[in-house]
Design an enzyme around this catalytic site. Sequence first.
Site, PDB file in Angstrom:
ATOM      1  NE  ARG A  46       3.451  -4.982   0.772  1.00 17.56           N
ATOM      2  CZ  ARG A  46       4.071  -4.187  -0.083  1.00 17.56           C
ATOM      3  NH1 ARG A  46       5.539  -4.212  -0.291  1.00 17.56           N
ATOM      4  NH2 ARG A  46       3.419  -3.454  -0.901  1.00 17.56           N
TER       5      ARG A  46
ATOM      6  CE  LYS B  27       1.732  -1.173   2.967  1.00 18.17           C
ATOM      7  NZ  LYS B  27       0.976  -0.335   1.724  1.00 18.17           N
TER       8      LYS B  27
ATOM      9  N   GLY C 211       4.687  -7.659 -12.956  1.00 22.00           N
ATOM     10  CA  GLY C 211       3.654  -8.225 -11.881  1.00 22.00           C
ATOM     11  C   GLY C 211       2.284  -7.817 -12.183  1.00 22.00           C
TER      12      GLY C 211
ATOM     13  CB  ALA D 286       0.760   0.238  -9.423  1.00 17.98           C
TER      14      ALA D 286
HETATM   15  N1  PHE Z   1      -2.455  -0.918  -0.027  1.00 15.04           N
HETATM   16  C1  PHE Z   1      -2.897   0.096  -0.999  1.00 15.04           C
HETATM   17  C2  PHE Z   1      -1.886   1.280  -0.799  1.00 15.04           C
HETATM   18  O1  PHE Z   1      -0.676   1.018  -0.636  1.00 15.04           O
HETATM   19  C3  PHE Z   1      -4.145   0.522  -0.456  1.00 15.04           C
HETATM   20  C4  PHE Z   1      -4.649   1.200   0.803  1.00 15.04           C
HETATM   21  C5  PHE Z   1      -4.499   2.508   0.835  1.00 15.04           C
HETATM   22  C6  PHE Z   1      -4.798   0.618   2.019  1.00 15.04           C
HETATM   23  C7  PHE Z   1      -4.755   3.313   2.096  1.00 15.04           C
HETATM   24  C8  PHE Z   1      -5.223   0.957   3.166  1.00 15.04           C
HETATM   25  C9  PHE Z   1      -5.210   2.416   3.285  1.00 15.04           C
HETATM   26  O2  PHE Z   1      -2.057   2.333  -1.408  1.00 15.04           O
END
Ligand code: PHE
Length: 356
Positions: free
Chosen positions: A47, A83, A185, A264
């Site tokens: 992010r 993340k 969004g 989402a």
């Molecule tokens: N960022 C997206 C999510 O939160 C997609 C994602 C999934 C990116 C898994 C990397 C690994 O779901």
Amino acid sequence: MSLSSIDDVLRGWDGELAVSCHDERTDTWMFIAVHSTKLGPAGGGTRMKSYAAPADALRDACLLGRAMTLKMAVAGLPMGGGKSVLAVPRELSAADRRHLLLRHAHNVEVLKGSYRTGPDMNTTSDDMDVLGEVTEFAFGRSEARGGSGSSAPDTAVGCFEGIKASVAHVFGSPDLAGRSVLVQGVGAVGEPLVRTLHAAGANVLVSDVSLPRVSALYDELGVEVLAPESVIGAEVDVYAPCATGGVIDAAAIPRLRCRIVAGAANNPLGAPEDGELLSEAGILYAPDFVINGGGAIHLIGYEALKWSKEQVDAGVVGIGATLTEIYARADAEGISTETAAERLAYARLGQPAPPA
Ligand code: PHE
């Protein structure tokens, strides 16, 4: 104003480890939070966003990483959760952005596959292609570079299925014709979601901090546009947050005039107990880490598990059935849908769920 200190972020967090550094050239704080590798390597997007203070960015990475662990577990994917957050001070020039992404790729590479990234808010397949110059641990590269492309359209499909399952639970039929749905969004996920809802006959309302984005949809589809400050009090059947997290908190919940919250966005609740507040207010909440699992199913399905399109599609559409099961459990056990979903995730993790 900073909401957190590094001390209270890491003391209160149940994850494995967080790594950090500061990039001087772009004045960016860079964090990778590895929440869990219990079910497999930690997976979760990168992010790029501005924060009031570095600790706020670290907190976001840690909590989003935890949500990824739950997401992978509920989706039955053999991955853990993590993340990364690149806390940029401002929008970067193309050259600075590339520099930052290459440095991030190096950091991911140092973790030797125990954390694998992908696109997330403000990062795209093009960015994953840049990471791919340095590390193989980037999902969601362009198809030309051997990746599975953007996961956002499949996130939108999963969210659409989740909205139908939620509408069926509340109104007795999944039919969206005439149902009002507010999409907050209209970025990579929200925009295709708006189109699908519109095609299904829903009465779609949209809101976004970017005026050009909403006005394009207004011109094309004639959807009603709401000012960002009118979102929380809007009288609609479904409120679908598809932007940043933390929008539904103790101050917002008494003002909500929707029957369902199903969108989402990752971590839309201000705090875990807000799931209980929604349930007490008689609002059905589709837990974020269930309804937004379509992107993870797309990326992990195609790239790690070598699934066919049919298998990925079946997994994404299955989000509707998973939510229906969670709603049934919540009703049967007299618990919130958030708690029911967390229990399902922890059962798959083989760990006790934290107390509700
Ligand atoms: N960022 C997206 C999510 O939160 C997609 C994602 C999934 C990116 C898994 C990397 C690994 O779901």
